[in-house]
Design an enzyme around this catalytic site. Structure first.
Site, PDB file in Angstrom:
ATOM      1  N   ASP A 207       0.787  -1.051  -0.104  1.00 15.01           N
ATOM      2  CA  ASP A 207      -0.004  -0.089  -0.153  1.00 15.01           C
ATOM      3  C   ASP A 207       0.781   1.143  -0.145  1.00 15.01           C
ATOM      4  OD1 ASP A 207      -2.628   1.058   0.481  1.00 15.01           O
ATOM      5  OD2 ASP A 207      -1.851   1.916   2.181  1.00 15.01           O
ATOM      6  N   GLU A 276      14.981 -15.328  -0.182  1.00  9.93           N
ATOM      7  CA  GLU A 276      15.232 -16.450   0.557  1.00  9.93           C
ATOM      8  C   GLU A 276      14.320 -17.618   0.750  1.00  9.93           C
ATOM      9  OE1 GLU A 276      16.119 -14.643   4.664  1.00  9.93           O
ATOM     10  OE2 GLU A 276      17.426 -13.259   3.733  1.00  9.93           O
TER      11      GLU A 276
END
Length: 561
Positions: A207, A276
């Site tokens: 956002d 990751e």
């Protein structure tokens, strides 16, 4: 080997409070979403994006977050979220959640601690507290205006009862902005990202992804009169000309609180963290900036994966303007190796079944109500919306759909004033209607209580009688219905690999027609007032019924090349 699923995905936005209400309290919830996932699989989408469901006072419908790592009781529990996520994955649907990093709620424990602490304290350093101007400090630190109207600064009362510092809130006064120069803020959001990634989410829609960093010194700024509330170019005019000013990328040529270069360092850090994790987790940017090459900075290879194409959303139903924005989009995003992410509607804009036939300028965020100028015809708006969707879903790249557009839902213009809840309505004294009209709860079954939205109780926003004829069960399996159009388009889009295709313009159709080839599909969209003849080829899809080989005004068709 990676699939890079996000490059071609059709992603469906769920606004949780308006999607489906399982417990009958009038507000949608996570259990309601779980109960309707089969309908979304049937529609043919690849992923869902959920607007915020976190703990919140709901002053701005959940975009005021008090706890980023828990579920608001209105929507359920973390266990309900885990069940919904598992069910979605069982259906083969990925789940993206909203993240709100620009600001928190004023009920967040950090902000409560800041109010209790002294000026200059570590607690206040997490937010943008400043001394006021003038001999008594009673003048705001600068002239910035809130997105929702009124000043962007609120003065606090210090613990000893005296008037004190001011804090910045680009949105409502209940949404204080974080100070992203503070490493403690950055570390906290890394923790939040890992919390949800460890639960198994497939990504985040970020956002206000263009708003985290503010220019040094917080200089005064007066935006152009026709600017959209979130920093974009504004609305579209009845003349069919996009209100998009020429904005350079030099400092000082755009708002000092939108699109600052420092945001990119933050998203490179986040991208490394997401990388990751297995399974290609993604970041999607809500970045209202102009022009398109600036938006493309958010999706460079080491930053975010997607950025909403708001320039496309704000383009009028005009062939020349559409060709221009499609070319500019493919060029800008292609330059950085990213797909364009097409979108026509979301929870912040007038639904495109209404917007595309509005005859007066309507800047983003202003909304529509009974006293608005240029109110449209529903029939004309829906016809254009169906054609615009058929055009969009044939473009190479990823597409976002907003809940209810597959039913042809219009903006609800005639909401009672006392039912409205958007902060924009209150902060502008009713001058702007805000976004409630695109957030009205969905109709699922025509003859059920609340049109199937929930078993009992009044929905949090009233549903119009028109919802009965547009309910999903009235449209399912009906040839020519808007729901059938979306299902057919999404199926053909996948079968013909249109998301992974390459666009080639087709000449000879005239100024009011958009015509291109994508793989083995020819797309023709008629934005003019006169009918045209279709070229040779089997008809795969039409947004409105054909008369022979004649494509009438405000209609689009797909043909086998």
């Amino acid at each position: 080997m990676t699939s890079e699923w996000w490059r071609t995905a059709a992603i469906y936005q769920i606004y949780p409070r308006s999607f489906a209400d399982a417990n009958g309290d009038g507000m949608g919830d996570l259990a309601g979403i779980t109960s309707r996932l089969g309908d979304l699989q049937e529609l043919g989408i690849d992923a869902i994006w959920l607007s915020p469901f976190f703990t919140s006072p709901q002053r701005d419908a959940g975009y005021d977050v008090a706890d980023y790592c828990d579920v608001d009781p209105r929507f359920g529990t973390l266990a309900d979220f885990d069940a919904m996520l598992a069910e979605a994955h069982a259906y083969g649907i990925r789940v993206i959640i909203d993240l709100v990093p620009n600001h928190s709620s004023d009920r967040h424990e950090w902000f409560r601690a800041a109010l209790a602490a002294a000026p200059g304290s570590p607690e206040r350093a997490r937010y943008l507290f400043r001394d006021g101007l003038g001999p008594y400090g009673d003048v705001p630190p600068n002239n910035w205006e809130s997105v929702f109207g009124g000043p962007a600064w609120t003065r606090v009362t210090e613990p000893d009862g005296t008037p004190g510092q001011w804090y910045l809130h680009l949105f409502d006064s209940s949404q204080p902005d974080f100070d992203w120069t503070n490493e403690e803020v950055r570390a906290e959001f890394r923790r939040i990202l890992r919390f949800w990634l460890d639960r198994g989410v497939d990504g985040f829609r970020v956002d206000v992804a263009h708003g985290l960093v503010k220019a040094d010194g917080l200089p005064d700024w007066t935006p152009p009169a026709d600017a959209g509330s979130m920093g974009g170019a504004g609305g579209t005019a009845a003349s069919g000309v996009t209100l998009e000013p020429e904005i350079s990328d030099e400092p000082g040529d755009h708002a000092p609180y939108w699109g600052q270069e420092g945001v990119h360092e933050i998203y490179r850090d986040w991208r490394a963290l997401l990388d990751e994790y297995p399974g290609e987790r993604i970041l999607a940017a809500e970045a209202w900036v102009d022009p398109l090459p600036r938006v493309a900075k958010w999706v460079r290879p080491d930053e975010m994966h997607q950025a909403f194409n708001f320039a496309y959303l704000e383009t009028p139903w005009d062939a020349a303007a559409l060709r221009q924005v499609i070319d500019a989009s493919l060029d800008a995003f292609g330059e950085v190796g990213a797909p364009s992410t097409w979108v026509l509607s979301n929870h912040d804009v007038v639904r495109h079944a209404t917007r595309l036939s509005v005859t007066e300028a309507n800047p983003q965020g202003h909304g529509l109500g009974p006293r608005s100028k240029g109110l449209p015809s529903y029939e004309r708006g829906l016809r254009r919306a169906r054609a615009a969707t058929a055009l969009m879903l044939a473009l190479p790249g990823s597409s976002y759909l907003y809940q209810g557009e597959e039913l042809g839902l219009p903006e609800v213009i005639h909401l009672p004033d006392d039912a409205r809840q958007d902060p924009t309505w209150f902060r502008t004294g009713g001058e702007r209607y805000g976004r409630d009209g695109c957030r009205v709860p969905l109709p699922w079954e025509a003859d059920a209580p609340n049109y199937g939205f929930g078993p009992a109780g009044d929905p949090w926003l009233p549903q119009p009688e028109q919802w009965g004829e547009l309910a999903r069960d009235r449209q399912r399996g009906v040839p020519g219905s808007t729901l059938s159009l979306y299902r057919d388009a999404l199926q053909l889009r996948r079968e013909h690999s249109l998301g992974a295709g390459v666009l080639a313009w087709l000449p000879g159709f005239g100024d009011t027609v958009v015509a291109f080839r994508n793989g083995d599909v020819v797309v023709v969209a008629n934005t003019g007032s006169s009918s045209i003849e279709l070229p040779e080829g089997d008809v795969l899809l039409t947004s409105a019924e054909l008369e022979g080989r004649t494509l009438s005004a405000d209609t689009a068709a797909w043909l086998r090349a």
